[in-house]
Design an enzyme around this catalytic site. Structure first.
Site, mmCIF file in Angstrom:
data_model
loop_
_atom_site.group_PDB
_atom_site.id
_atom_site.type_symbol
_atom_site.label_atom_id
_atom_site.label_comp_id
_atom_site.label_asym_id
_atom_site.label_seq_id
_atom_site.Cartn_x
_atom_site.Cartn_y
_atom_site.Cartn_z
ATOM 1 N N GLY A 11 0.850 -1.200 0.000
ATOM 2 C CA GLY A 11 0.000 0.000 0.000
ATOM 3 C C GLY A 11 0.877 1.238 0.000
ATOM 4 N N HIS A 182 2.338 4.600 20.721
ATOM 5 C CA HIS A 182 2.047 5.335 19.489
ATOM 6 C C HIS A 182 0.544 5.606 19.517
ATOM 7 C CE1 HIS A 182 2.759 6.767 15.509
ATOM 8 N NE2 HIS A 182 2.142 5.798 14.874
#
Ligand code: APR
Length: 316
Positions: A11, A182
């Site tokens: 991707g 994160h």
């Protein structure tokens, strides 16, 4: 034998990572895989055709993999595998909303890595990354030093860029750091931020620093909201490629990464964003530095938040 790196997932994140890795011109081969028929081969051909212009010799190989591991022989002998497979978020989604769907993807990918590239170092970037890294370690059964995740290099870069823009200084004047998860419990570390060697707190008032901290924590969401479809990939791929380079070159450089923490900072048994020396075997050593009481409390809070979720992924 030249070095070989595989990027799983072709991707936006995976293809830009493959491009950066190829353009470093330090690998003999970059393998790019995806489950979409033709896509990795098409991107590989396109990247290879850029070689005479950009002046690199690395060969990019694109491979479509099947539901039963078909095609995975192509990753054999990889020194490093970067896992980017999985859905990105949409506006309004948190990374945690991707947990279940990406866990299925990352588990299958990890099992195939264990089978076909049992000596590889694995760098996970699929989100939510702290949990996907833990899952990849469980599914590969690799030693914990050989599986780590990308977050801190990116979050630190976002923090650095904001500081540089705010003070109108070159990015190279700024040293910054983020630790923790994160996500919502990211811990930007202002006490470790300097501009041309001067502490950030001498240059900006506390409320302005807090504003930059909040913006860093929301850095990914800010891009997602603007793009409307898909999430960030230029800065993320730069971060992942740099980490793979550190492994390939056995550089030993200290980078903020999602690593297995067991004892450092008084935190035990969890994948968490900390600074670590990165080399040929993945994490050489977690580096423990002095933090303020507030920053340390933030790191411990992050550890507990991700610990709970990391326990959940084992069953996904
Ligand atoms: N094996 C290989 N590739 C897969 C698999 C799989 N089992 N499942 C999905 N993919 C591929 C998709 O076909 C797609 O090409 O992963 C790719 C994901 O690409 P994008 O949708 O463009 O997402 P991207 O922006 O690259 O983000 C990938 O990184 O930052 C994180 O949150 C983000 O989890 C997401 C991941």
């Amino acid at each position: 034998m030249g070095k070989k790196v595989t990027v799983v997932g072709a991707g936006f994140y995976g293809s830009t990572t493959a491009q950066r890795l190829a353009e470093y011109d330090i690998f003999e081969t970059v393998v790019l895989t995806d489950i979409i028929e033709g896509k990795p081969a098409g991107l590989a051909l396109d990247l290879n055709q850029s070689r005479p212009i950009e002046g690199f010799e690395t060969k990019v190989v694109g491979v479509t993999t099947g539901p039963n591991g078909e095609g995975y022989e192509a990753i054999e002998g990889s020194d490093v595998v970067v896992v980017t497979a999985g859905l990105p978020r949409k506006p309004g989604m948190s990374r945690m909303d991707l947990l279940e769907v990406n866990a299925k993807i990352v588990r299958t990918v990890a099992e195939n890595i264990a089978k076909y590239a049992p000596n590889a170092v694995v760098i996970v970037v699929s989100n939510p990354v702290d949990e996907m890294t833990a899952l990849a370690q469980i599914a590969t059964q690799f030693p914990k030093n050989r599986v780590f995740g990308q977050a801190g290099v990116l979050d630190t870069a976002r923090f650095t860029n904001s500081i540089a823009e705010t003070l109108a200084v070159p990015v190279k004047s700024v040293k910054a750091l983020t630790l923790g998860s994160h996500g919502d419990t990211m811990v930007p570390v202002p006490s470790r931020c300097t501009v041309d060697g001067k502490p950030l707190s001498d240059l900006l008032p506390a409320d302005k620093i807090e504003e930059l901290v909040v913006r860093t924590r929301n850095g990914g969401a800010e891009v997602v909201a603007l793009l409307k479809t898909g999430s960030a990939y230029y800065a993320p791929s730069a971060a992942a490629a740099r980490m793979a380079k550190a492994v390939a070159e056995d550089s030993g450089e200290v980078l903020p990464v999602c690593a297995w923490v067991d004892g450092e900072y008084g935190i035990n048994g969890v994948y968490l964003g900390v600074e670590a020396e990165v080399g040929a075997q993945g994490i050489k050593k977690v580096v423990e530095e002095k933090l303020t009481d507030t920053e340390l409390a933030g790191l411990k809070e992050a550890a507990e938040a991700v610990r709970a979720k990391q326990a959940d992924v084992a069953s996904l």
